[in-house]
Design an enzyme around this catalytic site. Structure first.
Site, mmCIF file in Angstrom:
data_model
loop_
_atom_site.group_PDB
_atom_site.id
_atom_site.type_symbol
_atom_site.label_atom_id
_atom_site.label_comp_id
_atom_site.label_asym_id
_atom_site.label_seq_id
_atom_site.Cartn_x
_atom_site.Cartn_y
_atom_site.Cartn_z
ATOM 1 N N TYR A 154 0.827 -1.194 0.000
ATOM 2 C CA TYR A 154 0.000 0.000 0.000
ATOM 3 C C TYR A 154 0.870 1.257 0.000
ATOM 4 O O TYR A 154 0.635 2.204 -0.727
ATOM 5 C CB TYR A 154 -0.926 0.004 1.225
ATOM 6 C CG TYR A 154 -1.990 1.063 1.138
ATOM 7 C CD1 TYR A 154 -1.749 2.372 1.587
ATOM 8 C CD2 TYR A 154 -3.228 0.778 0.562
ATOM 9 C CE1 TYR A 154 -2.715 3.342 1.477
ATOM 10 C CE2 TYR A 154 -4.197 1.743 0.461
ATOM 11 C CZ TYR A 154 -3.945 3.038 0.914
ATOM 12 O OH TYR A 154 -4.910 4.008 0.797
ATOM 13 N N PHE A 165 -9.026 20.659 -25.231
ATOM 14 C CA PHE A 165 -9.315 19.222 -25.241
ATOM 15 C C PHE A 165 -10.444 18.991 -24.250
ATOM 16 O O PHE A 165 -10.530 19.631 -23.200
ATOM 17 C CB PHE A 165 -8.100 18.351 -24.898
ATOM 18 C CG PHE A 165 -8.476 16.911 -25.013
ATOM 19 C CD1 PHE A 165 -8.701 16.152 -23.879
ATOM 20 C CD2 PHE A 165 -8.735 16.350 -26.247
ATOM 21 C CE1 PHE A 165 -9.137 14.852 -23.995
ATOM 22 C CE2 PHE A 165 -9.175 15.060 -26.376
ATOM 23 C CZ PHE A 165 -9.377 14.300 -25.241
HETATM 24 C C1 LIG Z 1 -4.441 15.204 -25.155
HETATM 25 C C2 LIG Z 1 -5.199 14.465 -24.096
HETATM 26 C C3 LIG Z 1 -5.999 13.356 -24.408
HETATM 27 O O1 LIG Z 1 -6.072 12.943 -25.687
HETATM 28 C C4 LIG Z 1 -6.725 12.696 -23.372
HETATM 29 C C5 LIG Z 1 -7.619 11.602 -23.632
HETATM 30 N N1 LIG Z 1 -7.804 11.256 -24.876
HETATM 31 C C6 LIG Z 1 -8.641 10.376 -25.387
HETATM 32 C C7 LIG Z 1 -9.685 9.607 -24.578
HETATM 33 C C8 LIG Z 1 -10.924 10.434 -24.731
HETATM 34 C C9 LIG Z 1 -11.175 11.387 -23.760
HETATM 35 C C10 LIG Z 1 -12.317 12.203 -23.884
HETATM 36 C C11 LIG Z 1 -13.150 12.088 -24.982
HETATM 37 C C12 LIG Z 1 -12.869 11.121 -25.955
HETATM 38 C C13 LIG Z 1 -11.737 10.311 -25.844
HETATM 39 C C14 LIG Z 1 -8.635 10.254 -26.836
HETATM 40 O O2 LIG Z 1 -9.261 9.337 -27.375
HETATM 41 O O3 LIG Z 1 -7.990 11.107 -27.490
HETATM 42 C C15 LIG Z 1 -6.576 13.187 -22.049
HETATM 43 C C16 LIG Z 1 -7.300 12.549 -20.880
HETATM 44 O O4 LIG Z 1 -6.560 11.403 -20.529
HETATM 45 P P1 LIG Z 1 -7.320 10.112 -19.947
HETATM 46 O O5 LIG Z 1 -8.186 9.585 -21.046
HETATM 47 O O6 LIG Z 1 -6.208 9.161 -19.582
HETATM 48 O O7 LIG Z 1 -8.112 10.560 -18.760
HETATM 49 C C17 LIG Z 1 -5.767 14.279 -21.798
HETATM 50 N N2 LIG Z 1 -5.099 14.905 -22.808
#
Ligand SMILES: CC1=C(O)/C(=C\N=C(/Cc2ccccc2)C(=O)O)C(COP(=O)(O)O)=CN1
Length: 457
Positions: free
Chosen positions: A71, A123
């Site tokens: 943990y 984003f």
């Molecule tokens: C530049 C960037 C990303 O592309 C990202 C997630 N992308 C995703 C996943 C996603 C998220 C929201 C709507 C559709 C698809 C992608 O399909 O592109 C996140 C969040 O990270 P997380 O998913 O691990 O929480 C932060 N920054």
């Protein structure tokens, strides 16, 4: 462009199945014309996201067996921490279960109601957490990023004039940090140049404004700097990644992208006081600060994935596979975002389905057509994703109304890329038959992209 020969051979496979047209029609109706609600087993080639969908290596799987599930003070945490320190260069490393968890903690630490957060294009989850904490997002990306036809090497760049104007308008004390994405997902995976990063760093330093990097695909960005920016071709991707991070005060990271992990992320900063604030919140939202919502096995997989992500044969073949798909589609005259991005080929749905009005969501419509045609799942990156303006309640209609064909890492072969290209080209040749769009039958109030349901018009 030739399809690259990958620097790996396949040891484990997972069967996938092409469904029948009848199955796909029934499945899409049951999913409310939202391919995100389809059961994955009814999808033949899944290009919904490159997030968490990449194949892990033998050494990452070995890490799953080695995971230390203590943990507190897990051995795996120290390996994870060392990997982030060594490859990204930040001292204070806070694990989170994925990227948006890091965004949640960072936003709660730095943003207060009325604050303004400039960034190179929005984003979805990043802006959501900024707004949930009362921040107002301002897009300071170069205008060309909003033009799918503008074929420029660094469309992810910040327009320094826009940033300076915002600082002058609201005052530096109302800007908790500048939010920089490398690459810019919503622009089609477009990189930011090292020169522009340095200019942003210099401008913000003068005003005492921190810069926080979204590092989800920063290795892809590093590759583009090596290929496209004068003066960097002799540097290694690992050195360029370190240099990108050196222009910033911290980063949020979804390890589900560059680092090939199925889950995992981190927040890393240089300021020990900010790190202490973040650690106090991580125990509230993620778990102790030495596991942050991940099992020890995940910490090992992420650490190994970070080391693999900067190896040049790996990142080169990743980028070249996406370029192969984009090149085949573009040469057939299909309108796509140029240049082809690092993680995706983006179809320009407004040009592709010119006869479908924006109010009928052409990108959403095209994702449905692509699934019906060949069992391919893609992602709507247009008006549905953009949501409604909180002030007016009206739909935002971004200039980029895109269908994103997002390529997981080390998963699909040239054969699959050709199935996708053939399907897109076939749909484009028959696009006149696709003359009406979709309308909402259910629209959630936040992040409607995931749970919305539609019916065809
Ligand atoms: C530049 C960037 C990303 O592309 C990202 C997630 N992308 C995703 C996943 C996603 C998220 C929201 C709507 C559709 C698809 C992608 O399909 O592109 C996140 C969040 O990270 P997380 O998913 O691990 O929480 C932060 N920054």
């Amino acid at each position: 462009a030739r399809h690259p020969a990958e620097p790996w051979r396949i040891k484990t496979v997972e069967p996938i199945r092409m469904t029948s047209p009848e199955e796909r029609k029934a499945a899409l109706e049951a999913a409310g014309y939202n391919v995100g609600l389809l059961p994955a087993e009814l999808v033949y080639i899944d290009l919904y996201t490159d997030s968490g969908t990449s194949a892990m290596s033998d050494r990452q799987w070995a890490g799953v067996m080695l995971g230390d599930e203590s943990y507190a003070g897990s051995r795996s945490f120290y390996r994870f921490e060392a990997a982030v320190r060594d490859f990204y260069g930040y001292d204070e490393v806070i694990p989170t279960h994925q990227g948006r968890a890091a965004e949640n903690i960072l936003s709660r630490c730095l943003i207060r109601p009325g604050h303004h957060v400039p960034g190179n294009m929005y984003f979805t989850t990043t802006r959501e957490h900024q707004e949930l904490n009362g921040g107002i997002f301002h897009d300071v990306i170069v205008d060309e990023a909003h033009d799918p036809e503008a074929d420029l090497p660094f469309k992810g760049n910040v327009d320094l004039g826009k940033l300076e104007q915002l600082i002058a308008k609201v005052g530096a004390d109302q800007i908790p940090y500048v939010s920089l994405a490398a690459t810019v997902n919503m622009a089609g995976g477009q990189p930011i140049s090292m020169a522009n990063l340095a200019e942003v760093r210099e401008l913000t330093r003068q005003h005492g404004i921190p810069v926080i990097l979204d590092a989800a695909r920063a290795v892809e960005n590093a590759w583009f700097i090596k290929q496209r920016e004068p003066g960097w071709s002799e540097r290694t991707v690992a050195e360029i990644l370190r240099e990108i991070c050196a222009q910033t005060d911290g980063a949020t990271m979804s390890a589900k992208k560059d680092s090939f992990a199925n889950i995992g992320g981190w927040l890393a900063v240089r300021d020990p006081h900010l790190a202490e604030q973040a650690r106090n919140l991580v125990v509230v939202y993620e778990g102790l600060h030495t596991y942050g919502g991940m099992a020890g096995r995940d910490l090992e997989a992420v650490a190994q994935g970070i080391e693999e992500s900067v190896q040049e044969p790996s990142i080169r073949t990743r980028i070249e596979q996406v370029a192969y798909l984009g090149d085949r589609i573009a040469r057939a005259g299909v309108p796509i975002v140029r240049p082809v991005g690092g993680h995706a080929v983006c179809l320009n749905a407004t040009a592709f389905l010119a006869q479908v009005p924006r109010e009928q969501f052409p990108a959403q419509t095209l994702t449905c057509a692509l699934y019906l045609d060949a069992g391919i799942r893609s992602t709507e990156r247009g008006a549905v994703s953009a949501g409604r303006d909180p002030a007016t309640g009206h739909n935002r209609y971004p200039s980029l109304e895109l269908v994103r064909l997002t390529i997981p890492r080390r998963v699909y072969t040239q054969g699959h890329m050709d199935v996708v290209a053939d399907s897109v080209i076939r749909l484009h040749e028959g696009r006149k038959a696709l003359c009406s769009g979709v309308e909402f039958t259910y629209e959630p109030s936040t992040l409607r992209f995931f749970q919305s349901r539609f019916r065809p018009l």
